[in-house]
Motif scaffolding. Structure first.
Motif, mmCIF file in Angstrom:
data_model
loop_
_atom_site.group_PDB
_atom_site.id
_atom_site.type_symbol
_atom_site.label_atom_id
_atom_site.label_comp_id
_atom_site.label_asym_id
_atom_site.label_seq_id
_atom_site.Cartn_x
_atom_site.Cartn_y
_atom_site.Cartn_z
ATOM 1 N N GLY A 168 -166.058 70.459 47.102
ATOM 2 C CA GLY A 168 -165.890 69.011 47.225
ATOM 3 C C GLY A 168 -166.690 68.380 48.342
ATOM 4 O O GLY A 168 -166.722 67.144 48.453
ATOM 5 N N THR A 169 -167.359 69.183 49.173
ATOM 6 C CA THR A 169 -168.178 68.640 50.256
ATOM 7 C C THR A 169 -169.385 67.903 49.692
ATOM 8 O O THR A 169 -170.081 68.414 48.802
ATOM 9 N N VAL A 170 -169.647 66.702 50.193
ATOM 10 C CA VAL A 170 -170.775 65.890 49.722
ATOM 11 C C VAL A 170 -171.784 65.716 50.850
ATOM 12 O O VAL A 170 -171.426 65.357 51.969
ATOM 13 N N THR A 171 -173.052 65.985 50.538
ATOM 14 C CA THR A 171 -174.134 65.911 51.515
ATOM 15 C C THR A 171 -175.250 65.032 50.977
ATOM 16 O O THR A 171 -175.596 65.117 49.794
ATOM 17 N N THR A 172 -175.807 64.184 51.830
ATOM 18 C CA THR A 172 -176.969 63.385 51.451
ATOM 19 C C THR A 172 -178.207 64.256 51.565
ATOM 20 O O THR A 172 -178.478 64.834 52.618
ATOM 21 N N ILE A 173 -178.990 64.358 50.485
ATOM 22 C CA ILE A 173 -180.191 65.201 50.508
ATOM 23 C C ILE A 173 -181.482 64.389 50.399
ATOM 24 O O ILE A 173 -182.567 64.941 50.564
ATOM 25 N N ALA A 174 -181.389 63.107 50.132
ATOM 26 C CA ALA A 174 -182.563 62.226 50.147
ATOM 27 C C ALA A 174 -182.083 60.799 50.332
ATOM 28 O O ALA A 174 -181.047 60.405 49.783
ATOM 29 N N ASP A 175 -182.811 60.011 51.117
ATOM 30 C CA ASP A 175 -182.432 58.609 51.319
ATOM 31 C C ASP A 175 -183.681 57.764 51.498
ATOM 32 O O ASP A 175 -184.803 58.259 51.417
ATOM 33 N N GLY A 176 -183.475 56.456 51.705
ATOM 34 C CA GLY A 176 -184.595 55.548 51.856
ATOM 35 C C GLY A 176 -185.379 55.350 50.562
ATOM 36 O O GLY A 176 -186.570 55.039 50.587
ATOM 37 N N LEU A 177 -184.685 55.477 49.420
ATOM 38 C CA LEU A 177 -185.350 55.470 48.116
ATOM 39 C C LEU A 177 -185.278 54.084 47.473
ATOM 40 O O LEU A 177 -184.347 53.318 47.721
ATOM 41 N N TYR A 178 -186.256 53.825 46.599
ATOM 42 C CA TYR A 178 -186.371 52.508 45.970
ATOM 43 C C TYR A 178 -185.742 52.522 44.579
ATOM 44 O O TYR A 178 -186.382 52.819 43.588
ATOM 45 N N PHE A 179 -184.436 52.224 44.580
ATOM 46 C CA PHE A 179 -183.620 52.144 43.374
ATOM 47 C C PHE A 179 -183.615 53.491 42.640
ATOM 48 O O PHE A 179 -184.158 53.650 41.557
ATOM 49 N N THR A 180 -182.947 54.449 43.272
ATOM 50 C CA THR A 180 -182.803 55.776 42.679
ATOM 51 C C THR A 180 -182.047 55.685 41.374
ATOM 52 O O THR A 180 -181.073 54.948 41.258
ATOM 53 N N ASN A 181 -182.476 56.449 40.379
ATOM 54 C CA ASN A 181 -181.843 56.365 39.074
ATOM 55 C C ASN A 181 -181.580 57.762 38.535
ATOM 56 O O ASN A 181 -180.771 58.494 39.080
ATOM 57 N N GLY A 182 -182.284 58.180 37.470
ATOM 58 C CA GLY A 182 -181.966 59.442 36.814
ATOM 59 C C GLY A 182 -182.178 60.659 37.689
ATOM 60 O O GLY A 182 -183.052 60.688 38.561
ATOM 61 N N VAL A 183 -181.351 61.693 37.458
ATOM 62 C CA VAL A 183 -181.504 62.998 38.107
ATOM 63 C C VAL A 183 -181.357 64.082 37.045
ATOM 64 O O VAL A 183 -180.560 63.950 36.112
ATOM 65 N N THR A 184 -182.138 65.144 37.179
ATOM 66 C CA THR A 184 -182.021 66.297 36.283
ATOM 67 C C THR A 184 -182.560 67.514 37.002
ATOM 68 O O THR A 184 -183.342 67.393 37.959
ATOM 69 N N LEU A 185 -182.144 68.685 36.561
ATOM 70 C CA LEU A 185 -182.649 69.941 37.110
ATOM 71 C C LEU A 185 -183.768 70.473 36.220
ATOM 72 O O LEU A 185 -183.738 70.309 34.997
ATOM 73 N N THR A 186 -184.761 71.114 36.842
ATOM 74 C CA THR A 186 -185.742 71.815 36.038
ATOM 75 C C THR A 186 -185.047 72.955 35.295
ATOM 76 O O THR A 186 -183.932 73.361 35.647
ATOM 77 N N ALA A 187 -185.694 73.478 34.257
ATOM 78 C CA ALA A 187 -185.059 74.473 33.395
ATOM 79 C C ALA A 187 -184.602 75.705 34.172
ATOM 80 O O ALA A 187 -183.550 76.299 33.858
ATOM 81 N N ASP A 188 -185.340 76.096 35.211
ATOM 82 C CA ASP A 188 -184.949 77.263 36.010
ATOM 83 C C ASP A 188 -184.065 76.897 37.197
ATOM 84 O O ASP A 188 -183.712 77.772 37.998
ATOM 85 N N GLU A 189 -183.707 75.633 37.318
ATOM 86 C CA GLU A 189 -182.846 75.112 38.386
ATOM 87 C C GLU A 189 -183.422 75.314 39.778
ATOM 88 O O GLU A 189 -182.704 75.271 40.775
ATOM 89 N N SER A 190 -184.727 75.497 39.869
ATOM 90 C CA SER A 190 -185.341 75.668 41.184
ATOM 91 C C SER A 190 -185.604 74.339 41.878
ATOM 92 O O SER A 190 -185.784 74.296 43.097
ATOM 93 N N ARG A 191 -185.622 73.237 41.087
ATOM 94 C CA ARG A 191 -185.915 71.923 41.649
ATOM 95 C C ARG A 191 -185.023 70.864 41.008
ATOM 96 O O ARG A 191 -184.656 70.978 39.835
#
Length: 336
Positions: A168-191
């Motif tokens: 349940g711990t929540v961490t910010t991993i990126a900020d200062g973004l211009y209207f962040t929208n979709g997120v997805t993992l690459t097929a191997d989950e490396s990125r």
């Protein structure tokens, strides 16, 4: 309701590069009418059902062939980005909360309401890794979903990306973004791949290896505005394009902020707008090259904001419509 006040800043919008692949016309399209407006996102469960939500909060399950639509539950605010979790629950971004819906009972549980103390403002999209780690985005920390245009006109980069660990711990991993929208993992989950709609780019965050935590640009200076995204069966990154860039607004953002304050006070009907095509692009997950580019106009599908592969079809969510649609993947020939 009175409009919120905005505090615009000068900023230089990104340049514009043509996509590496010219658009082709929409192949034959099947439209599925819905009991509600604005299906922002579409996701597929293990049985091939398609899930979406509409602005009055209804969460809808669509049979794999698109012939049956079932109202399963209702959220307090419009459902935005969605994801099917590994336990079968539907993860839902709904304004100021990240929710989890049990598809069997219809029960809804809040997973995240605050990050680093302040409440969420505009929870936008979500995905989950195979180990149960959840990644989700916030488009802006200043305005709720209903006032998304305020964020676009103001021009401040307050978007963020978060990681929710299994405890349940929540961490910010990126900020200062211009209207962040979709997120997805690459097929191997490396990125983790994320989209910035106003920033007109896709970026990746390395999740393992020597580069862990580092951000790289996958594709930038897009001529269009990326919305929700998903990973295809062959690893390509599907991106729903909400429309071409808003050239009229982008001419104002490097100029005196007062101009945008005045613009914000004008009626919405005369503010700068963009065409509402059905438009999806697939990118190579490593090179960022466009491998599929489909664009066309359909009066029943306005403003494409969600895309997912399922059962040999490519499903489209369209926030400007009261329907979703699908096309046959066999009608789409990837390039490279």
């Amino acid at each position: 309701m009175a409009k919120p006040s905005i505090d615009p800043v000068r900023w230089q919008p990104p340049g514009v590069r043509a996509l590496s692949l010219n658009p082709r016309s929409l192949p034959p399209l099947t439209v599925v009418p819905l009991p509600g407006h604005g299906p922002e996102d579409v996701v597929a469960d293990a049985a091939g059902n398609i899930w979406t939500g509409v602005v009055d909060g209804k969460m809808l399950r669509i049979s794999p062939d698109g012939t049956e639509v079932t109202h399963v539950a209702t959220t307090e605010h419009p459902p935005l980005g969605l994801h099917i979790a590994r336990d079968g629950r539907v993860l839902i971004c709904s304004r100021d909360k990240l929710l989890a819906l049990d598809p069997a009972s219809g029960d809804i549980e809040p997973l995240v309401t605050k990050v680093d103390g302040p409440p969420l403002i505009f929870c936008s999209n979500v995905t989950e890794a195979s180990d149960g780690t959840i990644y989700f985005s916030e488009s802006t920390a200043r305005f709720p979903f209903e006032e998304y245009q305020a964020a676009a006109i103001e021009g401040r980069g307050t978007g963020r990306v978060f990681r929710r660990d299994a405890d349940g711990t929540v961490t910010t991993i990126a900020d200062g973004l211009y209207f962040t929208n979709g997120v997805t993992l690459t097929a191997d989950e490396s990125r983790l791949v994320y989209a910035e709609t106003i920033g007109r780019r896709l970026s990746t965050i390395a999740l393992s290896g020597s580069a862990q935590g580092q951000t790289s640009r996958l594709v930038e200076e897009l001529p269009c505005m990326p919305d929700n995204i998903s990973t295809g069966s062959d690893g390509r990154i599907w991106v729903a394009m909400a429309g071409p860039r808003n050239a009229a607004l982008e001419t104002l953002v490097p100029r005196a902020p007062l101009l945008r304050k005045l613009l914000w006070q004008l009626p919405e009907s005369i503010q700068p707008a963009v065409a509402a095509d059905a438009w999806v692009v697939a990118f190579h997950p490593d090179t960022g090259a466009a491998v599929v580019n489909i664009r066309g106009r359909d009066p029943l599908l306005q403003t494409t904001t969600g895309v997912v592969e399922s059962g040999g079809r490519l499903w489209l969510g369209c926030i400007g419509s009261s329907a979703v649609g699908h096309i046959n993947l066999a009608d789409i020939a990837p390039s490279g």
